[in-house]
Design a protein around this motif. Structure first.
Motif, PDB file in Angstrom:
ATOM      1  N   UNK A  23      71.597  22.208  61.796  1.00 28.92           N
ATOM      2  CA  UNK A  23      72.898  22.759  61.407  1.00 28.92           C
ATOM      3  C   UNK A  23      73.052  22.812  59.891  1.00 28.92           C
ATOM      4  N   UNK A  24      72.666  21.745  59.211  1.00 32.72           N
ATOM      5  CA  UNK A  24      72.745  21.725  57.746  1.00 32.72           C
ATOM      6  C   UNK A  24      71.825  22.778  57.125  1.00 32.72           C
ATOM      7  N   UNK A  34      65.695  39.169  54.377  1.00 31.53           N
ATOM      8  CA  UNK A  34      65.500  40.117  55.478  1.00 31.53           C
ATOM      9  C   UNK A  34      64.892  39.462  56.724  1.00 31.53           C
ATOM     10  N   UNK A  35      64.410  38.256  56.595  1.00 32.34           N
ATOM     11  CA  UNK A  35      63.800  37.562  57.729  1.00 32.34           C
ATOM     12  C   UNK A  35      64.846  36.735  58.475  1.00 32.34           C
ATOM     13  N   UNK A  36      64.545  36.357  59.719  1.00 29.57           N
ATOM     14  CA  UNK A  36      65.441  35.437  60.427  1.00 29.57           C
ATOM     15  C   UNK A  36      65.524  34.103  59.670  1.00 29.57           C
ATOM     16  N   UNK A  37      66.565  33.339  59.942  1.00 37.01           N
ATOM     17  CA  UNK A  37      66.784  32.061  59.254  1.00 37.01           C
ATOM     18  C   UNK A  37      65.580  31.143  59.436  1.00 37.01           C
ATOM     19  N   UNK A  38      65.115  30.578  58.323  1.00 40.48           N
ATOM     20  CA  UNK A  38      63.973  29.675  58.359  1.00 40.48           C
ATOM     21  C   UNK A  38      63.987  28.787  57.128  1.00 40.48           C
ATOM     22  N   UNK A  62      66.787  22.430  49.675  1.00 43.10           N
ATOM     23  CA  UNK A  62      67.982  22.134  50.481  1.00 43.10           C
ATOM     24  C   UNK A  62      67.926  20.746  51.103  1.00 43.10           C
ATOM     25  N   UNK A  63      66.749  20.102  51.071  1.00 35.72           N
ATOM     26  CA  UNK A  63      66.609  18.773  51.663  1.00 35.72           C
ATOM     27  C   UNK A  63      65.330  18.138  51.131  1.00 35.72           C
ATOM     28  N   UNK A  92      72.790  30.283  55.207  1.00 33.41           N
ATOM     29  CA  UNK A  92      73.932  31.188  55.111  1.00 33.41           C
ATOM     30  C   UNK A  92      74.560  31.183  53.730  1.00 33.41           C
ATOM     31  N   UNK A  93      74.666  30.008  53.120  1.00 33.20           N
ATOM     32  CA  UNK A  93      75.220  29.907  51.765  1.00 33.20           C
ATOM     33  C   UNK A  93      74.295  30.594  50.750  1.00 33.20           C
TER      34      UNK A  93
END
Length: 78
Positions: free
Chosen positions: A66-67, A20-24, A4-5, A73-74
């Motif tokens: 944010x990105x 299933x995990x929190x955003x990371x 992603x980067x 999410x995408x």
């Protein structure tokens, strides 16, 4: 796994199996790898990065938070 980067030698990516995990985000350089939670930004795991490098990586994650959240999410159609 989707990148992603990319910044210099660092690749920031998301594993599709991590839904299933929190955003990371995972960060890799050579044989070193780290994982940062995105909400709030904090180090979850480190394997091989030095302390000063982790501080710099955390700043990068904070700057692009944010990105990275949007990419998360995408990745999971959230």
């Amino acid at each position: 796994m989707s990148t992603v980067l990319r910044i210099g030698p660092y690749r920031f990516y998301i594993y599709s199996a991590d839904r299933a995990e929190p955003a990371h985000v995972h960060v890799k350089r050579d044989d070193a790898e780290a994982k940062f939670w995105l909400m709030p930004v904090r180090l979850a795991r480190n394997d091989g990065f030095r302390t000063h490098e982790l501080r710099n990586l955390k700043k990068v994650v904070e700057k692009h938070q944010q990105d990275l959240l949007e990419a998360w999410n995408e990745s999971f159609d959230l």
